[in-house]
Design a protein around this motif. Structure first.
Motif, PDB file in Angstrom:
ATOM      1  N   GLY A 117       0.801  -1.212   0.000  1.00 51.81           N
ATOM      2  CA  GLY A 117       0.000   0.000   0.000  1.00 51.81           C
ATOM      3  C   GLY A 117       0.830   1.256   0.000  1.00 51.81           C
ATOM      4  O   GLY A 117       0.556   2.200  -0.756  1.00 51.81           O
ATOM      5  N   ILE A 118       1.889   1.279   0.823  1.00 52.24           N
ATOM      6  CA  ILE A 118       2.701   2.494   0.895  1.00 52.24           C
ATOM      7  C   ILE A 118       3.697   2.565  -0.256  1.00 52.24           C
ATOM      8  O   ILE A 118       4.046   3.659  -0.722  1.00 52.24           O
ATOM      9  CB  ILE A 118       3.403   2.618   2.268  1.00 52.24           C
ATOM     10  N   SER A 126      -6.498   6.257  -4.490  1.00 52.87           N
ATOM     11  CA  SER A 126      -7.929   5.990  -4.388  1.00 52.87           C
ATOM     12  C   SER A 126      -8.701   7.246  -4.006  1.00 52.87           C
ATOM     13  O   SER A 126      -9.776   7.533  -4.554  1.00 52.87           O
ATOM     14  CB  SER A 126      -8.175   4.884  -3.359  1.00 52.87           C
ATOM     15  N   ILE A 127      -8.156   8.022  -3.057  1.00 53.13           N
ATOM     16  CA  ILE A 127      -8.809   9.267  -2.638  1.00 53.13           C
ATOM     17  C   ILE A 127      -8.880  10.246  -3.809  1.00 53.13           C
ATOM     18  O   ILE A 127      -9.905  10.896  -4.043  1.00 53.13           O
ATOM     19  CB  ILE A 127      -8.052   9.884  -1.445  1.00 53.13           C
ATOM     20  N   LEU A 133     -10.543  12.973  -9.990  1.00 55.76           N
ATOM     21  CA  LEU A 133      -9.273  13.270 -10.655  1.00 55.76           C
ATOM     22  C   LEU A 133      -8.713  12.014 -11.316  1.00 55.76           C
ATOM     23  O   LEU A 133      -9.022  10.895 -10.908  1.00 55.76           O
ATOM     24  CB  LEU A 133      -8.272  13.820  -9.636  1.00 55.76           C
ATOM     25  N   TRP A 134      -7.883  12.208 -12.323  1.00 62.11           N
ATOM     26  CA  TRP A 134      -7.237  11.092 -13.034  1.00 62.11           C
ATOM     27  C   TRP A 134      -5.746  11.420 -13.111  1.00 62.11           C
ATOM     28  O   TRP A 134      -5.273  12.052 -14.040  1.00 62.11           O
ATOM     29  CB  TRP A 134      -7.849  10.930 -14.427  1.00 62.11           C
ATOM     30  N   LYS A 138       1.123  10.601 -11.136  1.00 62.42           N
ATOM     31  CA  LYS A 138       1.447  11.240  -9.855  1.00 62.42           C
ATOM     32  C   LYS A 138       1.738  10.204  -8.774  1.00 62.42           C
ATOM     33  O   LYS A 138       2.497  10.458  -7.831  1.00 62.42           O
ATOM     34  CB  LYS A 138       0.283  12.140  -9.423  1.00 62.42           C
ATOM     35  N   TYR A 139       1.164   9.009  -8.926  1.00 60.78           N
ATOM     36  CA  TYR A 139       1.287   7.981  -7.895  1.00 60.78           C
ATOM     37  C   TYR A 139       2.209   6.841  -8.330  1.00 60.78           C
ATOM     38  O   TYR A 139       1.989   5.680  -7.999  1.00 60.78           O
ATOM     39  CB  TYR A 139      -0.103   7.470  -7.513  1.00 60.78           C
TER      40      TYR A 139
END
Length: 328
Positions: A117-118, A126-127, A133-134, A138-139
């Motif tokens: 997860g981290i 998910s948030i 947003l898409w 960024k992640y």
């Protein structure tokens, strides 16, 4: 025949299945539900007439035990005993048991849920999506394949975490006060000292019990030696990691982030500093909660109370032998 009066203070006992409750009732136990957690002072005011307590995160100290004139067993609905005054219970011939082994697989699974997860930013991603947003790039996260996992405490849970790590293709280091050389050879894990572990690991995961020698085991001295790209995972006990030091290290960027499921005070204060940091994944001590683990824990607790009620030896007591050695 009089029934054995049992106080259920654990907030989770009986929530998943009524089979443990029914087993106790079939064996002449009267269950009284008064969900905690209680402080020592609060519990002292209600403990007087009970034969047994199914304890959660209650503080069972000197005040409670002095008032526990009929108490014969403290059955922990879980494994952590750091809030129970075991020497005083032993002195008063009160058996202390725990549900040893019931949640080992569950906590090992959850450790990897936090690692993944981290490492991949699952929660913020998910948030973000929930806000419409898409922001995929960024992640961008990191792989755990061929990364170094440092396990602090190679007990039952630590070993299960190591096995899972080898399945993910990770290199595994561990530190413990006792070496497990057979396990080292079988699972290709390496024993190192704590300082070496924190320096070399990409992920450091904590799996030691909370005892005087492990309180603040991970502090600023260890955190500042971690890689700036490394993550700390704690599913053991909150006080093993110095939370103030962890906040300071994360704020300074001395490590990439932390995933924590346990806290020195539970629940933490609403303005708990670690909750304000974007590189912290925090959960409310749920590492041991699955349907399967809850069922196993409940049954172990019920069976231990029944054994003591019948005058038999409990299977998972930490002080039964000492009580018997002292005699009547």
């Amino acid at each position: 025949m009089d029934k054995f009066k049992v106080l259920v203070s654990s907030f989770s006992f009986g929530k998943i299945s009524n089979e443990p409750e029914n087993l106790l009732k079939r064996n002449k136990c009267e269950l009284v539900y008064d969900r905690g957690p209680f402080s020592d002072d609060e519990l002292a005011r209600i403990i007087g007439d009970y034969f047994a307590i199914i304890a959660g995160e209650d503080e069972i100290g000197l005040q409670t035990l002095r008032k526990a004139n009929k108490l014969r067993i403290i059955a922990k609905h879980g494994i952590g005993l750091d809030k129970i005054n075991i020497p005083e219970a032993t002195k008063r011939r009160i058996v202390v048991t725990r549900a040893l082994g019931a949640n080992e697989e569950t906590v090992a699974d959850y450790t990897f849920a936090l690692i993944l997860g981290i490492a991949r930013g699952l929660v913020p991603a998910s948030i973000s999506l929930g806000k419409g947003l898409w922001e995929g790039p960024k992640y961008t996260g990191i792989e755990i394949y061929e990364k170094v996992l440092g396990i602090v405490g190679l007990g039952s849970i630590g070993k299960k975490v190591a096995k899972r790590a080898r399945g993910f293709g990770m290199e595994v280091l561990y530190y413990d006060v006792v070496r497990s050389e057979h396990f080292e050879r079988k699972w290709s894990v390496k024993f190192v000292d704590l300082q070496t572990l924190v320096q070399l690991s990409d992920f450091v995961t904590v799996h030691v019990p909370l005892i005087p020698s492990t309180e603040n085991l991970i502090g600023y001295n260890q955190l500042q030696k971690m890689k700036r790209t490394a993550y700390l995972i704690n599913t053991a006990r909150g006080s093993i990691v110095n939370e103030d030091d962890l906040y300071r290290a994360l704020e300074k960027g001395l490590l990439a982030g932390a995933a924590i499921d346990t806290y020195s005070k539970e629940p933490p204060e609403k303005n708990f500093p670690l909750f304000t940091l974007p590189n912290v994944l925090a959960t409310p001590h749920i590492g041991g909660y699955t349907v399967e683990a809850s069922m196993r824990t409940g049954m172990i607790v019920a069976e231990e109370i029944i054994r003591v009620a019948k005058g038999d030896s409990p299977q998972f007591s930490v002080n039964w032998e000492e009580i018997q050695a002292k005699g009547n």
